[in-house]
Write a protein that holds these residues in place. Structure first.
Motif, mmCIF file in Angstrom:
data_model
loop_
_atom_site.group_PDB
_atom_site.id
_atom_site.type_symbol
_atom_site.label_atom_id
_atom_site.label_comp_id
_atom_site.label_asym_id
_atom_site.label_seq_id
_atom_site.Cartn_x
_atom_site.Cartn_y
_atom_site.Cartn_z
ATOM 1 N N GLY A 153 0.732 -1.262 -0.048
ATOM 2 C CA GLY A 153 -0.087 -0.043 0.042
ATOM 3 C C GLY A 153 0.797 1.495 0.115
ATOM 4 O O GLY A 153 1.555 1.392 -0.887
ATOM 5 N N PRO A 154 0.869 2.112 1.223
ATOM 6 C CA PRO A 154 1.658 3.290 1.123
ATOM 7 C C PRO A 154 3.083 3.187 0.849
ATOM 8 O O PRO A 154 3.492 3.958 0.252
ATOM 9 C CB PRO A 154 1.292 3.853 2.467
ATOM 10 N N ALA A 155 3.778 2.267 1.450
ATOM 11 C CA ALA A 155 5.340 2.020 1.160
ATOM 12 C C ALA A 155 5.588 1.481 -0.150
ATOM 13 O O ALA A 155 6.590 2.380 -0.963
ATOM 14 C CB ALA A 155 5.877 1.123 2.140
ATOM 15 N N PHE A 156 4.709 0.986 -0.872
ATOM 16 C CA PHE A 156 5.103 0.598 -2.240
ATOM 17 C C PHE A 156 4.744 1.641 -3.267
ATOM 18 O O PHE A 156 5.324 1.918 -3.969
ATOM 19 C CB PHE A 156 3.683 -0.671 -2.710
ATOM 20 N N SER A 157 3.564 2.691 -2.593
ATOM 21 C CA SER A 157 3.448 3.904 -3.457
ATOM 22 C C SER A 157 4.581 4.873 -3.450
ATOM 23 O O SER A 157 4.942 5.472 -4.407
ATOM 24 C CB SER A 157 2.155 4.657 -2.885
ATOM 25 N N ALA A 158 5.162 5.181 -2.260
ATOM 26 C CA ALA A 158 6.149 6.077 -2.162
ATOM 27 C C ALA A 158 7.340 5.509 -2.864
ATOM 28 O O ALA A 158 8.176 6.459 -3.706
ATOM 29 C CB ALA A 158 6.638 5.941 -0.947
ATOM 30 N N GLN A 159 7.613 4.052 -3.052
ATOM 31 C CA GLN A 159 8.938 3.603 -3.904
ATOM 32 C C GLN A 159 8.295 3.907 -5.593
ATOM 33 O O GLN A 159 9.457 4.228 -6.216
ATOM 34 C CB GLN A 159 9.256 2.347 -3.637
ATOM 35 N N ARG A 160 7.280 3.582 -5.806
ATOM 36 C CA ARG A 160 7.012 3.927 -7.190
ATOM 37 C C ARG A 160 7.192 5.260 -7.529
ATOM 38 O O ARG A 160 7.524 5.499 -8.758
ATOM 39 C CB ARG A 160 5.632 3.086 -7.439
ATOM 40 N N ILE A 161 6.370 6.115 -6.716
ATOM 41 C CA ILE A 161 6.613 7.532 -7.180
ATOM 42 C C ILE A 161 8.175 7.961 -7.350
ATOM 43 O O ILE A 161 8.745 8.582 -8.221
ATOM 44 C CB ILE A 161 6.044 8.596 -6.274
#
Length: 357
Positions: free
Chosen positions: A44-52
């Motif tokens: 969820g959020p940690a995945f989003s941070a890395q993808r950004i």
């Protein structure tokens, strides 16, 4: 060459000279650090941070490189807002309601009890004036905010024991953040702001009796069912799960237009990617937890939801009195919700109701 053509050529040459530093900068990447509020590799959020971060590097052709740090590696989970604003780091990935102690209006940019669903929230931010208000709210803290992903509709939380009535909530110590925390306090609980990475140990040692984080796709990573097996819905306290990407405003203002567009595009893309991903993660995680892990899925009593809705209306009125900015944002949020709810009712709500008949 006639005079107009000469002027055009000179202007083009001047433009090329002015652009040269930016082109030279492409050979030496700008290196930014992104601090986050999340444990490392949290779905969820940690995945989003890395993808950004990855998307910014790719879309910029390597002109901006971003290194991502988990909560506690540089700053604590709840210190991201301040660390980016004061220039300790260039970027942050967090949830705006973690900083409502600095400005009550910030709650609206994550989630409001009985408020927007994820599509409604995105519509308000992108097309209903929400981004302008978010920029205004954040500017005095030295921040440029952008949407940074979404964990979707939240669950109501993990409980050590069953909730059979509204009275059963009274006296509970529950991990909850933002306006949902205030709502549960009005229901008689004690809400505690526990960082995501500390939720499990707090439940295990009995410091809290219940905890709400997000939804199954992220919650499963925390293993909360091992110490609080009753999993409640609906998440009326947090019907939307927006993350935010924060850019130190001085760094944002210094970016050329094309790199601002890169950061904006990286953020915008994550809204679609994150919501698509979390629905799949939620689907799989819920099935696994209810099946293999023996999680007890429950629905909140109707009585509790009705009382909570009344308290939420009072809370919304109170919030608008806490700061001039809160009043301004609350008015915009309420007006947009009043306009979009009829459409949601005859579209999504009606379609889901028909599907279940």
């Amino acid at each position: 060459m006639n005079r107009p053509d000469r002027r055009t050529a000179l202007a083009a040459a001047a433009t090329g000279l002015l652009a040269a530093p930016s082109l030279a900068g492409a050979q030496t990447p700008v290196r930014w650090r992104m601090v986050t509020s999340w444990p490392k590799n949290l779905p969820g959020p940690a995945f989003s941070a890395q993808r950004i971060a990855d998307r910014i590097r790719l879309l910029s052709g390597g002109r901006i490189e971003v290194q991502v740090f988990a909560a506690g590696e540089v700053v604590p989970a709840f210190a991201v807002h301040e660390a980016v604003g004061n220039g300790t780091v260039e970027l942050g990935h967090t949830a705006s309601f973690f900083a409502i102690g600095r400005e009550p209006a910030l709650a609206y940019f994550t989630s409001v009890p009985f408020g927007f669903t994820p599509p409604e929230h995105n519509s308000w931010i992108m097309n209903g004036g929400g981004q302008t208000l978010w920029d205004e709210t954040s500017a005095r803290f030295g921040l440029k905010p952008l949407l940074g992903g979404n964990t979707g509709v939240s669950m109501g939380g993990w409980f050590r024991r069953e909730i059979a009535s509204a009275e059963d909530v009274r006296g509970l110590k529950i991990r909850m953040i933002g306006l949902g925390a205030e709502l549960f306090q009005r229901l008689g609980a004690t809400a505690l702001a526990v960082p995501p990475g500390d939720i499990y140990p707090a439940l295990e040692r009995g410091a809290i009796d219940a905890a709400e984080f997000t939804a199954p796709g992220s919650d499963i990573q925390l293993g909360l069912w091992k110490v609080a097996p009753f999993y409640y819905a609906p998440g009326f306290n947090k019907p939307n799960g927006s993350s935010e990407l924060l850019v130190h405003k001085a760094h944002w203002d210094a970016l050329p237009a094309d790199l601002k567009s890169v950061v904006q595009a990286a953020s915008d893309a994550e809204q679609a990617v994150a919501l698509a991903e979390i629905e799949k993660l939620n689907m799989d995680a819920l099935a696994q937890m209810v099946g293999a892990q023996g999680v007890q899925l429950r629905g909140f009593p109707t009585e509790l939801i009705q009382i909570a809705r009344r308290h939420a209306a009072d809370l919304a009125r109170d919030l608008g009195t806490r700061s001039p900015m809160a009043a301004k944002v609350a008015e915009s949020y309420a007006a947009f919700q009043a306009r979009i709810s009829p459409w949601t009712r005859v579209s999504m709500h009606a379609a889901l109701g028909a599907r279940e008949v």
